[in-house]
Design an enzyme around this catalytic site. Structure first.
Site, PDB file in Angstrom:
ATOM      1  N   CYS A   1      45.963  13.760  25.135  1.00 40.03           N
ATOM      2  CA  CYS A   1      45.813  15.109  24.564  1.00 40.03           C
ATOM      3  C   CYS A   1      47.107  15.559  23.891  1.00 40.03           C
ATOM      4  CB  CYS A   1      45.428  16.106  25.656  1.00 40.03           C
ATOM      5  SG  CYS A   1      43.893  15.698  26.505  1.00 40.03           S
TER       6      CYS A   1
HETATM    7  C1  BEZ Z   1      44.723  12.188  28.474  1.00 42.40           C
HETATM    8  O1  BEZ Z   1      44.790  13.060  27.615  1.00 42.40           O
HETATM    9  O2  BEZ Z   1      45.499  11.257  28.502  1.00 42.40           O
HETATM   10  C2  BEZ Z   1      43.647  12.243  29.524  1.00 42.40           C
HETATM   11  C3  BEZ Z   1      43.076  13.445  29.888  1.00 42.40           C
HETATM   12  C4  BEZ Z   1      42.103  13.477  30.877  1.00 42.40           C
HETATM   13  C5  BEZ Z   1      41.703  12.303  31.467  1.00 42.40           C
HETATM   14  C6  BEZ Z   1      42.274  11.107  31.089  1.00 42.40           C
HETATM   15  C7  BEZ Z   1      43.242  11.057  30.108  1.00 42.40           C
END
Ligand code: BEZ
Length: 211
Positions: free
Chosen positions: A45
């Site tokens: 994210c």
């Molecule tokens: C991420 O943004 O890396 C992420 C967010 C939620 C679950 C798994 C990965």
């Protein structure tokens, strides 16, 4: 029920990192990308939001506002933005909706319990000036989105909203388009004076009409 293409994008009011908004007023007369991410302070994210911040001028050029969403509270958004700016060498320059009670996430069917428990997946809604949904995309948490592809699709959506053309596989702005099947071949010269090619009776191409 899931939103479908052509449905009106539900209106809502929300707290964002840039103040309270009413969504339809925020969209105004232009286009909008509403996109969700699963969680603040997570790696994929962080890269996604940094990427959107850096290419925001490309959205603006197309008359598109962007707005993000997750079920995190506003304090988390504000703290995390500092990390995004630091690690992605950017300035987050678009609002992030705080939806801790999941009202908007549920309205837009952004929570897919088989994928993530009570968190939003990576949803994308492209909404037109008529407030109708023009495109939906859903990615799992493990896969960051390709925002260049989103810009490419917006180019196609905006072109095909105004001209009787469709765009072929892997089309990019400036390339030849397909004349929609509803136009008889004998009417093509009048409608597309730049020329056309008949490859098959059902497959007719023409230079991009607005270039
Ligand atoms: C991420 O943004 O890396 C992420 C967010 C939620 C679950 C798994 C990965």
């Amino acid at each position: 029920m899931a939103l479908r293409l052509g449905d009106e994008a539900p209106n809502f009011t929300a707290d964002t990192t840039e103040g309270k908004i009413t969504f339809h007023d925020y969209i105004g007369d232009g286009w909008c990308v509403l996109f969700s991410h699963p969680k603040d302070y997570t790696p994929v994210c962080t890269t996604e939001l940094g990427t959107v911040a850096k290419i925001k001028p490309e959205f603006e050029k197309r008359g598109v506002k962007v707005i993000g969403l997750s079920v995190d509270p506003i304090e988390d958004h504000n703290g995390w933005i500092n990390d995004i700016n630091e690690t992605q060498s950017c300035t987050v320059n678009f609002p992030l909706i705080a939806d801790p009670d999941r009202t908007i996430a549920q309205l837009y069917d952004m929570i897919h319990p088989n994928e993530l428990d009570n968190l939003t997946v990576r949803s994308v809604f492209v909404i037109g000036p008529d407030k109708k949904v023009k495109l939906t995309l859903t990615y799992p948490a493990s896969t960051g989105r390709n925002f260049d592809e989103l810009l490419r699709v917006i180019d196609s959506l905006q072109l095909t909203a105004n001209y009787q053309v469709a765009t072929p596989a892997n089309w990019n702005d400036g390339e030849d388009c397909i004349v929609v099947p509803a136009i008889p071949t004998e009417e093509i010269p009048d409608k597309f004076p730049k020329g056309h090619t008949v490859i098959k009776p059902y497959l007719r191409t023409t230079p991009q009409p607005n270039k």
